[in-house]
Design an enzyme around this catalytic site. Structure first.
Site, mmCIF file in Angstrom:
data_model
loop_
_atom_site.group_PDB
_atom_site.id
_atom_site.type_symbol
_atom_site.label_atom_id
_atom_site.label_comp_id
_atom_site.label_asym_id
_atom_site.label_seq_id
_atom_site.Cartn_x
_atom_site.Cartn_y
_atom_site.Cartn_z
ATOM 1 C CG ASP A 138 -1.792 1.128 1.414
ATOM 2 O OD1 ASP A 138 -1.594 2.169 0.751
ATOM 3 O OD2 ASP A 138 -2.730 1.005 2.219
ATOM 4 C CB SER A 171 -3.392 5.111 -16.415
ATOM 5 O OG SER A 171 -3.538 6.503 -16.569
ATOM 6 C CB THR A 172 -2.794 -0.024 -14.141
ATOM 7 O OG1 THR A 172 -2.510 0.112 -12.744
ATOM 8 C CG2 THR A 172 -1.587 0.333 -14.959
ATOM 9 N N GLY A 184 -9.884 4.290 -5.487
ATOM 10 C CA GLY A 184 -8.573 3.681 -5.714
ATOM 11 C C GLY A 184 -7.488 4.289 -4.859
ATOM 12 C CB VAL A 185 -3.886 4.847 -5.554
ATOM 13 C CG1 VAL A 185 -3.834 5.808 -6.719
ATOM 14 C CG2 VAL A 185 -2.664 4.984 -4.681
ATOM 15 C CG ASP A 186 -7.496 10.664 -5.706
ATOM 16 O OD1 ASP A 186 -6.961 11.282 -4.773
ATOM 17 O OD2 ASP A 186 -8.149 11.218 -6.607
ATOM 18 C CG ASN A 206 -10.458 12.946 -10.293
ATOM 19 O OD1 ASN A 206 -10.377 14.149 -10.025
ATOM 20 N ND2 ASN A 206 -11.099 12.095 -9.520
ATOM 21 C CB VAL A 208 -11.333 3.377 -12.429
ATOM 22 C CG1 VAL A 208 -11.778 2.666 -11.176
ATOM 23 C CG2 VAL A 208 -10.715 4.713 -12.095
#
Ligand code: ADP
Length: 166
Positions: A11, A118-119, A33-35, A25, A121
């Site tokens: 993580d 980018s990998t 996700g990671v955001d 985004n 969603v």
């Protein structure tokens, strides 16, 4: 100068580096996700600072503080949404890595951790994204002042794609 590249399956929010990179985004106002994980770990002050940024274009990068993270900084970058490969996706993904390194250099950051931009969603093909990430960092690291880059994978498939390329 000795530069180190590490590939990990973990993580990213727990990384003990000067800066972690967020796959954000264009609004920079948080997502999944990671955001989502980074905002959760950093605390609400991160979103407050992000609100002042007025977004970020695809391929660009912006820097904030890291608040409750170990990392002093978060570098927010916006990866391309995969649309089949004919919409400049490869170049935009490389721009993310290049622009993050540039910001790291400008702020004297020595150690930086990247997620697999980018990998999730945004559906960029994993093997192709790993190749671009490794190549772009390799080509731009010299002279940046960055001494360690960690590629943080969150699943076995991404992890394998990186390990197979080094
Ligand atoms: P994008 O919109 O750029 O695709 P995502 O957050 O959906 O962003 O996914 C990007 C990558 O980050 C994916 O490979 C996903 O598995 C990974 N990821 C999700 N959560 C974490 C986390 N806490 N630490 C590191 N990587 C993560």
């Amino acid at each position: 100068m000795e530069t180190r590249i590490e590939i990990k399956l973990t993580d990213i929010t727990g990384e003990r580096v000067d800066a972690i990179v967020n796959a954000a985004n264009t609004s920079l106002l948080g997502g999944g996700g990671v955001d989502g994980a980074i905002h959760q770990a950093a605390g609400p002050e991160l979103l407050e600072e992000c609100r002042l940024m007025h977004g970020c274009p695809t391929g660009g990068a912006k820097l904030t503080r890291g608040y409750r993270l170990f990392a002093k900084y978060v570098i927010h970058t916006v990866g391309p949404v995969w649309q089949g490969g004919k919409h400049n996706e490869d170049e935009l993904l490389a721009d993310c890595y290049r622009n993050c390194l540039k910001l790291a250099q400008e702020h004297g950051i020595k150690t930086v951790a990247f997620p697999c931009i980018s990998t999730g969603v945004y559906r960029f093909p994993i093997e192709r994204a790993a190749a671009i990430a490794l190549k772009t960092i390799d080509e731009n690291l010299a002279g940046s002042g960055v001494e360690k880059v960690v590629f943080v994978c969150f699943d076995e498939v991404n992890h394998r794609a990186y390990l197979d390329r080094v």
